[in-house]
Motif scaffolding. Sequence first.
Motif, PDB file in Angstrom:
ATOM      1  N   THR A  72       0.836  -1.188   0.000  1.00 45.04           N
ATOM      2  CA  THR A  72       0.000   0.000   0.000  1.00 45.04           C
ATOM      3  C   THR A  72       0.879   1.249   0.000  1.00 45.04           C
ATOM      4  O   THR A  72       2.008   1.236   0.494  1.00 45.04           O
ATOM      5  N   GLU A 251      -6.439   2.473 -12.430  1.00 40.97           N
ATOM      6  CA  GLU A 251      -6.735   1.738 -11.205  1.00 40.97           C
ATOM      7  C   GLU A 251      -7.399   2.657 -10.185  1.00 40.97           C
ATOM      8  O   GLU A 251      -7.432   3.882 -10.344  1.00 40.97           O
ATOM      9  N   PHE A 252      -7.908   2.046  -9.131  1.00 34.43           N
ATOM     10  CA  PHE A 252      -8.667   2.788  -8.128  1.00 34.43           C
ATOM     11  C   PHE A 252      -7.881   2.890  -6.828  1.00 34.43           C
ATOM     12  O   PHE A 252      -7.034   2.047  -6.526  1.00 34.43           O
ATOM     13  N   ALA A 253      -8.170   3.937  -6.082  1.00 30.90           N
ATOM     14  CA  ALA A 253      -7.550   4.178  -4.785  1.00 30.90           C
ATOM     15  C   ALA A 253      -8.638   4.471  -3.763  1.00 30.90           C
ATOM     16  O   ALA A 253      -9.702   5.000  -4.107  1.00 30.90           O
ATOM     17  N   ASP A 254      -8.360   4.115  -2.505  1.00 30.95           N
ATOM     18  CA  ASP A 254      -9.278   4.424  -1.408  1.00 30.95           C
ATOM     19  C   ASP A 254      -9.013   5.848  -0.929  1.00 30.95           C
ATOM     20  O   ASP A 254      -7.854   6.243  -0.718  1.00 30.95           O
ATOM     21  N   THR A 264     -15.249   5.865   3.343  1.00 29.70           N
ATOM     22  CA  THR A 264     -14.232   5.463   2.371  1.00 29.70           C
ATOM     23  C   THR A 264     -14.813   5.605   0.974  1.00 29.70           C
ATOM     24  O   THR A 264     -15.850   5.016   0.665  1.00 29.70           O
ATOM     25  N   LYS A 266     -14.031   5.775  -3.431  1.00 30.12           N
ATOM     26  CA  LYS A 266     -13.185   5.193  -4.463  1.00 30.12           C
ATOM     27  C   LYS A 266     -12.955   6.228  -5.558  1.00 30.12           C
ATOM     28  O   LYS A 266     -13.903   6.834  -6.065  1.00 30.12           O
ATOM     29  N   ARG A 268     -10.724   6.941  -9.287  1.00 28.97           N
ATOM     30  CA  ARG A 268      -9.955   6.336 -10.380  1.00 28.97           C
ATOM     31  C   ARG A 268      -8.799   7.249 -10.767  1.00 28.97           C
ATOM     32  O   ARG A 268      -8.948   8.467 -10.836  1.00 28.97           O
ATOM     33  N   LEU A 289     -13.553  11.229  -9.236  1.00 31.30           N
ATOM     34  CA  LEU A 289     -14.650  10.518  -8.584  1.00 31.30           C
ATOM     35  C   LEU A 289     -15.871  11.415  -8.490  1.00 31.30           C
ATOM     36  O   LEU A 289     -15.769  12.653  -8.572  1.00 31.30           O
ATOM     37  N   TYR A 306      -2.960   0.628  -3.971  1.00 29.72           N
ATOM     38  CA  TYR A 306      -2.674  -0.776  -3.673  1.00 29.72           C
ATOM     39  C   TYR A 306      -1.896  -1.396  -4.823  1.00 29.72           C
ATOM     40  O   TYR A 306      -2.183  -1.158  -5.996  1.00 29.72           O
TER      41      TYR A 306
END
Length: 380
Positions: A72, A251-254, A264, A266, A268, A289, A306
């Motif tokens: 992470t 990809e996606f991130a929190d 939380t 999400k 992109r 987002l 991640y």
Amino acid sequence: MNRRRLKGLLEAASFICCGLLPISCGPGKADPKAEAPPPPVIEHEADLNVVKVDHPERFPLTTASEHKSVTTLTVTGVVNPDVSRNVPVISLSSGRVVEIRARLGDTVKKGQLLMRVQSSDISGAFSDYLKAVNDERLAQRQAERAKILLDKGAIAQKDLEVAEAAEQDAKADLNSKADRLRVLGVDKDHPGGIVDVMAPVSGTITDQQVTNSAGVQALSGPNPFTISDLSYVWIICDVYENDLRNVRLGEFADIHLNAYPEKTLKGRIGNIGAILDPTIRTAKVRLELGNPGIMRVGMFVTATFYGKTPESHAAVPASAVLHLHDRDWVFVPEERGQFRRVEVAGGTKLPNNMQEILSGIAPGQQLVSNALELENASEQ
């Protein structure tokens, strides 16, 4: 008797002096080793991270288990409006602001009145319109007269065609002048000196560059307002160049908001900056987002990226980790009832009151199950 004794003492002193001081009492050079100071004595102090207890059985041990997780990367970012959804509000006429109906931060609807401008451009546009009306009326009469003359054979066909073309040009010019008035928001039947500036879209006013009695320039200078659609936002993060390998487009991130840590979201990854900041060696990473309604421009957030390949880390009970001086420590057993305090890098919280350990100890290694109890005992 006294003279003999004194003579013996003088001879003994001379002998000792010659033995100890070869330079003054005898020939030859001095020995450097004899004159050097004695070597220093170094005493090693006890290791402060080693704790020795009389009854080590009082502190039960546990074994670190294996926990597989992906790598992470957590960075900070700021909420920004989506640039593609920013719409500038412009004034099509120059003049002085006489009234402002909206302010920075207001939510407006399309067609809502934002401000009113007193402008001399209206009088000029209305004058041009009246001239176009007269020109069109004159051109129409000339075309009608040309038709009559052609029927009586007084003029040629080409003269009629010229008159009809002039009439069409006059109508086109009249429509252009009428459209100009309509764009300025002026009723051609009831003209006035005030121009109403309306909101072109719905959204939130994120920038205001005008005040009451301020002057505005048509199609030049700063825009009086900027309206942004905040239903979709960007988060701009700074990522160090050494960590860019963990960030991939698409990809996606929190995302965690500092104002709402329990939520939380999400986002992109929509763009990775091609230019690094030369001072702090970071690249701008853009996350895109939808806004659930709680995100505001300028908010601070943390974004977690991640990796793809799972890695093996240790997992220990949370009680086995000692938080001391902004660091994490555990106690591992050594020989003769000793325990060594080892610094570790803590990871995420795991279910069942477990703690992930990223580095410092390996799975299968033994450690004290209650680090705080051993720390308190060692300080007594």
